[in-house]
Design a protein around this motif. Structure first.
Motif, PDB file in Angstrom:
ATOM      1  N   ASP A  37       0.479  -1.451  -0.104  1.00 22.07           N
ATOM      2  CA  ASP A  37      -0.290  -0.286   0.123  1.00 22.07           C
ATOM      3  C   ASP A  37       1.301   1.392  -0.220  1.00 22.07           C
ATOM      4  O   ASP A  37       0.643   2.080  -0.742  1.00 22.07           O
ATOM      5  CB  ASP A  37      -0.969  -0.040   1.194  1.00 22.07           C
ATOM      6  CG  ASP A  37      -2.164  -0.897   0.867  1.00 22.07           C
ATOM      7  OD1 ASP A  37      -2.153  -1.542  -0.239  1.00 22.07           O
ATOM      8  OD2 ASP A  37      -2.394  -1.456   1.682  1.00 22.07           O
ATOM      9  N   LEU A  38       2.322   1.101   0.634  1.00 17.52           N
ATOM     10  CA  LEU A  38       2.695   2.013   0.585  1.00 17.52           C
ATOM     11  C   LEU A  38       3.488   2.287  -0.746  1.00 17.52           C
ATOM     12  O   LEU A  38       3.854   3.543  -0.934  1.00 17.52           O
ATOM     13  CB  LEU A  38       3.462   2.507   2.181  1.00 17.52           C
ATOM     14  CG  LEU A  38       3.528   2.056   3.641  1.00 17.52           C
ATOM     15  CD1 LEU A  38       4.263   1.525   4.219  1.00 17.52           C
ATOM     16  CD2 LEU A  38       3.612   4.306   3.865  1.00 17.52           C
ATOM     17  N   MET A  39       3.581   1.698  -0.915  1.00 14.08           N
ATOM     18  CA  MET A  39       4.300   1.452  -2.071  1.00 14.08           C
ATOM     19  C   MET A  39       3.598   2.491  -3.707  1.00 14.08           C
ATOM     20  O   MET A  39       4.017   3.122  -4.350  1.00 14.08           O
ATOM     21  CB  MET A  39       4.867   0.303  -3.056  1.00 14.08           C
ATOM     22  CG  MET A  39       5.850  -0.545  -2.529  1.00 14.08           C
ATOM     23  SD  MET A  39       7.580   0.457  -2.290  1.00 14.08           S
ATOM     24  CE  MET A  39       7.583   1.350  -0.404  1.00 14.08           C
ATOM     25  N   GLY A  40       2.375   2.135  -3.243  1.00 17.61           N
ATOM     26  CA  GLY A  40       0.874   2.864  -3.980  1.00 17.61           C
ATOM     27  C   GLY A  40       1.479   4.084  -4.154  1.00 17.61           C
ATOM     28  O   GLY A  40       0.599   4.531  -5.456  1.00 17.61           O
ATOM     29  N   THR A  41       1.470   4.483  -3.302  1.00 21.60           N
ATOM     30  CA  THR A  41       1.519   6.158  -2.626  1.00 21.60           C
ATOM     31  C   THR A  41       3.276   7.202  -3.087  1.00 21.60           C
ATOM     32  O   THR A  41       3.067   7.691  -2.671  1.00 21.60           O
ATOM     33  CB  THR A  41       1.039   6.605  -1.461  1.00 21.60           C
ATOM     34  OG1 THR A  41       1.780   6.017  -0.393  1.00 21.60           O
ATOM     35  CG2 THR A  41      -0.336   6.645  -1.470  1.00 21.60           C
ATOM     36  N   LEU A  42       4.152   6.222  -2.695  1.00 26.53           N
ATOM     37  CA  LEU A  42       5.401   6.928  -1.917  1.00 26.53           C
ATOM     38  C   LEU A  42       6.234   6.334  -3.342  1.00 26.53           C
ATOM     39  O   LEU A  42       7.458   7.157  -3.669  1.00 26.53           O
ATOM     40  CB  LEU A  42       6.366   6.502  -0.746  1.00 26.53           C
ATOM     41  CG  LEU A  42       5.035   6.132   0.484  1.00 26.53           C
ATOM     42  CD1 LEU A  42       6.695   5.359   1.565  1.00 26.53           C
ATOM     43  CD2 LEU A  42       5.546   7.910   0.884  1.00 26.53           C
ATOM     44  N   GLY A  43       5.378   5.768  -4.471  1.00 29.34           N
ATOM     45  CA  GLY A  43       6.211   5.436  -5.271  1.00 29.34           C
ATOM     46  C   GLY A  43       7.501   3.735  -5.036  1.00 29.34           C
ATOM     47  O   GLY A  43       7.385   3.024  -4.126  1.00 29.34           O
ATOM     48  N   ASP A  44       8.777   3.921  -5.688  1.00 29.37           N
ATOM     49  CA  ASP A  44       9.628   3.259  -5.896  1.00 29.37           C
ATOM     50  C   ASP A  44      10.275   3.480  -4.122  1.00 29.37           C
ATOM     51  O   ASP A  44      11.748   3.633  -4.768  1.00 29.37           O
ATOM     52  CB  ASP A  44      10.104   2.987  -6.554  1.00 29.37           C
ATOM     53  CG  ASP A  44      11.321   1.968  -7.085  1.00 29.37           C
ATOM     54  OD1 ASP A  44      11.253   0.426  -6.397  1.00 29.37           O
ATOM     55  OD2 ASP A  44      11.891   1.625  -8.230  1.00 29.37           O
ATOM     56  N   VAL A  45      10.543   2.979  -3.093  1.00 30.66           N
ATOM     57  CA  VAL A  45      10.860   3.056  -1.875  1.00 30.66           C
ATOM     58  C   VAL A  45      11.967   1.483  -1.633  1.00 30.66           C
ATOM     59  O   VAL A  45      10.961   0.627  -1.460  1.00 30.66           O
ATOM     60  CB  VAL A  45      10.555   3.933  -1.079  1.00 30.66           C
ATOM     61  CG1 VAL A  45      11.018   3.957   0.502  1.00 30.66           C
ATOM     62  CG2 VAL A  45       9.845   4.622  -1.223  1.00 30.66           C
ATOM     63  N   PRO A  46      12.897   1.498  -1.392  1.00 26.33           N
ATOM     64  CA  PRO A  46      13.854   0.566  -0.996  1.00 26.33           C
ATOM     65  C   PRO A  46      12.901  -0.121   0.464  1.00 26.33           C
ATOM     66  O   PRO A  46      12.877   0.473   1.215  1.00 26.33           O
ATOM     67  CB  PRO A  46      15.484   0.674  -0.816  1.00 26.33           C
ATOM     68  CG  PRO A  46      15.536   1.841  -1.503  1.00 26.33           C
ATOM     69  CD  PRO A  46      14.722   2.824  -1.565  1.00 26.33           C
ATOM     70  N   VAL A  47      13.423  -1.748   0.721  1.00 25.19           N
ATOM     71  CA  VAL A  47      12.320  -1.951   2.260  1.00 25.19           C
ATOM     72  C   VAL A  47      13.638  -3.665   1.902  1.00 25.19           C
ATOM     73  O   VAL A  47      13.853  -3.938   0.887  1.00 25.19           O
ATOM     74  CB  VAL A  47      11.103  -2.769   1.199  1.00 25.19           C
ATOM     75  CG1 VAL A  47      10.433  -3.072   2.776  1.00 25.19           C
ATOM     76  CG2 VAL A  47       9.959  -1.845   1.046  1.00 25.19           C
TER      77      VAL A  47
END
Length: 267
Positions: free
Chosen positions: A208-218
């Motif tokens: 869900d976070l990727m949907g709003t934040l974009g491409d963030v490393p996890v």
């Protein structure tokens, strides 16, 4: 060893090779391409793994022979993508140092095993790991978000990240809290557990976070790594098993930061 036994033996180690390849390239696609090339090399010439009693070491050694000969960790077609910028930065590091560090901290190989994989002497392997720790520790500073429902573990992770010079944007214990925290302050990196306090999934929270934040490393830190090593869906570049060591966390955080956007970060 029969073909069936060879396939079974390789199959047991393949998820870990794929994990290592993803961490090395910062890309599931590129990492899997290298893993596939490794399997093709073994199928073409089984002698590349003969003489090694430990299949994981033989598999990783074959991978490294291909990796060293290719000269390009990520496809040139990446252009000005996040991975391309990160790889340009990585090429400034001492050759082979990051590979040795990943083998030690993420794959938990001994120094002598790392030497066999990289086909170098053990003292050189030890020196490369120390060089990598020094170089990467100085490289990038950024904002880290922690998704973890166990208070003691969350505070431990927060302490490790802060001593590395990074800012912790906050700690979320549930799916809802994670989404709210991510919206309030955009992180450069996310550290996440799989199972959260309210029974929700850390994987779903990250998606869900990727949907709003974009491409963030996890970086996933979990007691259930097998849930993310199936190859059936997108997988994280960094996956650490609980119980973890401080060295593992520091290594993964330092390297994952290379694959974060440099926007808003201090080099």
């Amino acid at each position: 060893m029969s073909s069936a036994d060879l396939a079974q033996s390789i199959g047991r180690e393949l998820p870990y090779l794929r994990r290592y390849a993803r961490a090395l390239t910062g890309s599931q696609t590129a990492g899997d391409n290298y893993a596939a090339a490794t399997l093709e090399a073994i199928l073409t010439d089984r002698s590349v793994i003969e003489g090694e009693s430990d299949m994981r070491i033989g598999l990783f050694r074959t991978f490294h022979a291909i990796w060293q000969s290719s000269g390009q960790p990520v496809e040139n077609s990446l252009g000005d993508s996040r991975e391309a910028r990160a790889q340009a930065h990585l090429r400034g590091l001492t050759p082979n140092s990051r590979e040795a560090l990943l083998l030690k901290t993420i794959e938990e190989l001994r120094y002598d095993q790392i030497a066999r994989v990289m086909q170098i002497e053990q003292p050189e392997a030890e020196e490369l790991i120390q060089i990598a720790l020094n170089e990467m520790g100085r490289a990038i500073r950024g904002k880290v978000m922690i998704i973890e429902d166990e208070t003691i573990i969350a505070m431990d992770l927060k302490g490790i990240v802060q001593t590395m010079g990074h800012e912790v944007t906050g700690v979320a214990r549930t799916h809802t809290a994670a989404v709210e925290l991510g919206a309030a302050k955009r992180p450069d990196l996310i550290l996440a557990d799989i199972q959260l306090a309210d029974g929700s999934s850390g994987i779903d929270a990250v998606n869900d976070l990727m949907g709003t934040l974009g491409d963030v490393p996890v970086i996933f830190i979990t007691a259930f790594p097998e849930r993310l090593l199936t190859g059936d869906r997108p997988e994280p570049a960094f996956l650490i098993s609980k119980p973890y060591s401080e060295e593992q966390v520091r290594s993964a955080v330092s390297q994952a930061m290379f694959f974060a956007s440099t926007e808003g970060m201090d080099a």
